[in-house]
Design an enzyme around this catalytic site. Sequence first.
Site, short mmCIF file in Angstrom:
data_model
loop_
_atom_site.label_atom_id
_atom_site.label_comp_id
_atom_site.label_asym_id
_atom_site.label_seq_id
_atom_site.Cartn_x
_atom_site.Cartn_y
_atom_site.Cartn_z
N GLU A 148 -25.68 -22.10 5.22
CA GLU A 148 -26.30 -20.82 4.98
C GLU A 148 -25.42 -19.90 4.28
O GLU A 148 -24.43 -19.23 4.91
CB GLU A 148 -27.05 -20.34 6.23
CG GLU A 148 -28.12 -21.18 6.69
CD GLU A 148 -28.45 -20.97 8.08
OE1 GLU A 148 -28.03 -20.09 8.53
OE2 GLU A 148 -29.06 -22.05 8.78
N LEU A 200 -32.38 -22.39 5.39
CA LEU A 200 -32.03 -21.99 6.95
C LEU A 200 -32.64 -22.88 7.77
O LEU A 200 -33.44 -22.62 8.47
CB LEU A 200 -32.62 -20.46 7.31
CG LEU A 200 -32.23 -19.48 6.04
CD1 LEU A 200 -32.83 -18.01 6.67
CD2 LEU A 200 -30.69 -19.25 6.09
N ALA A 201 -31.93 -24.06 8.10
CA ALA A 201 -32.55 -24.82 9.03
C ALA A 201 -31.19 -25.99 9.52
O ALA A 201 -30.77 -26.79 9.06
CB ALA A 201 -33.56 -25.82 8.31
N GLU A 202 -31.15 -25.47 10.91
CA GLU A 202 -29.65 -26.04 11.25
C GLU A 202 -29.93 -27.38 11.60
O GLU A 202 -28.95 -28.34 11.51
CB GLU A 202 -29.27 -25.07 12.27
CG GLU A 202 -28.55 -23.71 12.28
CD GLU A 202 -29.51 -22.88 11.90
OE1 GLU A 202 -30.69 -22.90 12.22
OE2 GLU A 202 -29.29 -21.60 11.37
N ALA A 230 -22.29 -19.69 15.85
CA ALA A 230 -22.47 -20.41 16.91
C ALA A 230 -23.76 -20.46 17.53
O ALA A 230 -24.41 -21.48 17.96
CB ALA A 230 -21.07 -20.45 17.73
N PHE A 241 -26.66 -20.11 16.44
CA PHE A 241 -27.67 -20.56 15.68
C PHE A 241 -27.47 -22.30 15.78
O PHE A 241 -28.08 -22.92 15.04
CB PHE A 241 -27.75 -20.30 14.33
CG PHE A 241 -27.96 -18.80 14.22
CD1 PHE A 241 -28.33 -18.12 15.28
CD2 PHE A 241 -27.53 -18.13 12.87
CE1 PHE A 241 -28.62 -16.65 15.09
CE2 PHE A 241 -27.61 -16.75 13.08
CZ PHE A 241 -28.18 -15.98 14.00
N ILE A 242 -26.54 -22.64 16.68
CA ILE A 242 -26.27 -24.19 16.58
C ILE A 242 -27.39 -24.98 17.43
O ILE A 242 -27.43 -26.05 17.46
CB ILE A 242 -24.91 -24.50 16.99
CG1 ILE A 242 -24.48 -25.74 16.69
CG2 ILE A 242 -24.95 -24.37 18.70
CD1 ILE A 242 -22.81 -25.95 16.70
N HIS A 265 -25.26 -12.81 18.00
CA HIS A 265 -23.97 -12.93 17.31
C HIS A 265 -22.78 -13.14 17.94
O HIS A 265 -21.82 -12.54 17.72
CB HIS A 265 -23.97 -12.08 16.27
CG HIS A 265 -25.21 -12.24 15.15
ND1 HIS A 265 -26.52 -11.70 15.55
CD2 HIS A 265 -25.55 -12.87 13.97
CE1 HIS A 265 -27.20 -11.84 14.48
NE2 HIS A 265 -26.87 -12.75 13.73
#
Lengths: 432, 327
Positions: free
Chosen positions: B29, B58-60, B84, B86-87, B129
């Site tokens: 991203e 935006l798609a992990e 991390a 958003f992992i 975050h």
Amino acid sequence: MAETVRMPQLGESVTEGTIGQWLKKAGDTVEKYESLLEVLTDKVNAEVPSPVAGTVSKILVEEGTTVTIGTPICEIAVEGEDAPSDTTEASLPPAVAAPDARTAATASSTQPAALDNVHRGRYSPAVRRLAQETGIDPQEVQGSGAGGRVTRNDILAAAEHHPEKSEVLTGTSEGSSSPTIQETAPSAPVTISGAVAVVEDVDTLVPVTNVRKVIAERMMRSKQTVPHAWLMVEADVTGLVALRERLKDEFKAREGVSLTYVPFMLRAVVEALRAVPIINAQWNRDSIVMKKRINIGMAAATDRGLIVPVIKDADQKNIVGLAKASQDLVQRARMGRLTMDDLTGGTFTVDNTGAVGTVLTYPIINAPEVAIVTMESIVKRPVVVGDMIAIRSMVNICLSFDHRVVDGAEAGQFVGAVKKHLESLTTQTSIY
Amino acid sequence: MAVMTYLEAIRETLRQELRRDDRMIIYGEDVGVRGGVFRVTEGLQAEFGEDRVIDSPLAEAAIVGTAIGAAINGLRPVPEIEFADFIFPAINQIVQEAARIRYRSNGDFGVPLVIRAPFGGGVHGALYHSQSVEALFAHVPGLKVVIPGTPYDAKGLLASAIQDEDPVLYFEHKAAYRSLKGEVPDERYLIPIGKADVKRQGNDLSIITYGLMVSYAQRAAETLEKEGISVEILDLRSIRPLDVEAILETAKKTGKVLVVHEDNLTGGIGGEVSALIAEHALFYLDAPIMRLAGPDVPAMPYSPPLEHAFMVTPDKIAEASRKLAKF
């Protein structure tokens, strides 16, 4: 500069301590780690080592006074600033010029750590391994860690200072003997370390409580330093049994406590001590202390282990007084409510082993007393009375005595007097 | 040799590796036009083009899933997870697929994939975050997890990760990006994964740590040195696989171990390190193994005093070390 000594924490849940005895008075000089005073907490006497070398300048708390942990109890004036650099203590170098508040607080707390001796005798795996490898006995090493704990570095430093020792002892499989000759005692007792326990996976380890430690230490000291001799007589207490049987209900109703055999035994012991005063004595190396007061300790089992509260001036009490005094002490012992006064000053000890159901025991003397007597179970047995066989209530009286002070003749006289007194009791004897 | 920040060391390694191996691609991203939210990939799209430095949706899960496919088919994808935190949408791809394909295919297929992700707190990033997620992945056989603590290690570890034939998670501490500076050689070099590094020699106690905490431990050690406490610092660098030999060696050397990480205490790497020492070095221990870690609260708070309370700091490390040294 003066160092303030505070009441140490001598156990996890302990919040206060009683000054048992000052071993140093104002004006006395004291070495670092030398015993300064005895503190009684939770029914245990513990010696408190001095955190510094110097002169006791002020005693702040008198003997017998109970204060909370951390209360200043005395001041020690420290001479000069020559820090003992030979010790292995991790002393903070003066390089910390302007420590912030937190550092200062931390730094200062390293000193009273020596007072808090919870770790004494507990060794980390590293210390045990190094002690084995170097032959250094950790008990001989002054600990520099928290609570006086002997650290790995302490052992390493000790091994460096005594390289010959590690050489000599590494080869032997025997435990190391203690050459500590700090006292001027003519012959320091030889300490032989005991056999090492075998711990397997399925076993559990129970930590040794303070009471247990005191018991262990005192029993070992007595057994190692006092030459125990032993004898036993049997007494016909049929009359005593009948007397108690006749009185017990009325006694309980009137006096509020049960009438047991104990006060009769105490009474008999008091009479016998009067008749044979050498039994009411203490060994004092080059003299024998003939005790004037007759203060009888009574061994009592509690949840935390054996303790021995003392009936003061037992010779001034009758059966009722002895019954009440003994039950009061035993009850308070079990509730943990004994005072220091209750536990000190004994001159002789009686152990009512009959309560456990035994008929013969070999008790360990409560040194420095010179003898201990037991009253075993009263059992009915066929005995010969005037060429006839009769069923009588019999009891065994066992005596361990310090053969340095007491010979068999006096010991025999003593137990004979106890026997004679017990056998003289009949249903008609007055207990007042 | 140039002095670089931790962030520059990572960027220059990515550049060097993109130049060296044209199978390598980067995507994630905002990594392309914008150069990443932290500017780690700045300038890389301009140099290597949109086909090799790719802005992703935006798609992990999709980022990692497609990277796995690309890796199996011969590319060297180095995707970035923006934070991390958003992992988690990609966990199924990472744990169920990437970690298992070599085992599942009986060794026929590997997944040479490096997932980069900035992690850690202390930067007012608040709940989403600031997290440290390494312990979750360190639990999974088939993954490798590396966390550099210096610019030098950042370069060598990243090069090793990209060269590795199996999936590697490469976590970069956000607070380290611009605060840590150090000399980094221009030429390519490799730091083997699974090798810890003694960052400081000492005798009184060992601090075993990784990531940002390495520099914090170093600051604490400098303070403690003035107080007469000699601290050894072992930087794990790889938390899976752990360098068991180095861990035991320092534990045996000092006999006192403090394990430090920012990640939550329970189930953290500290537990694993402690267990290894307890299992294999018991008779060298002179004190209970101590852990200093983030508290077991759900997330890093935003309130600055609370964030500070959560963070492991040089002061807290020094305080814990004093306690251990004194024991």
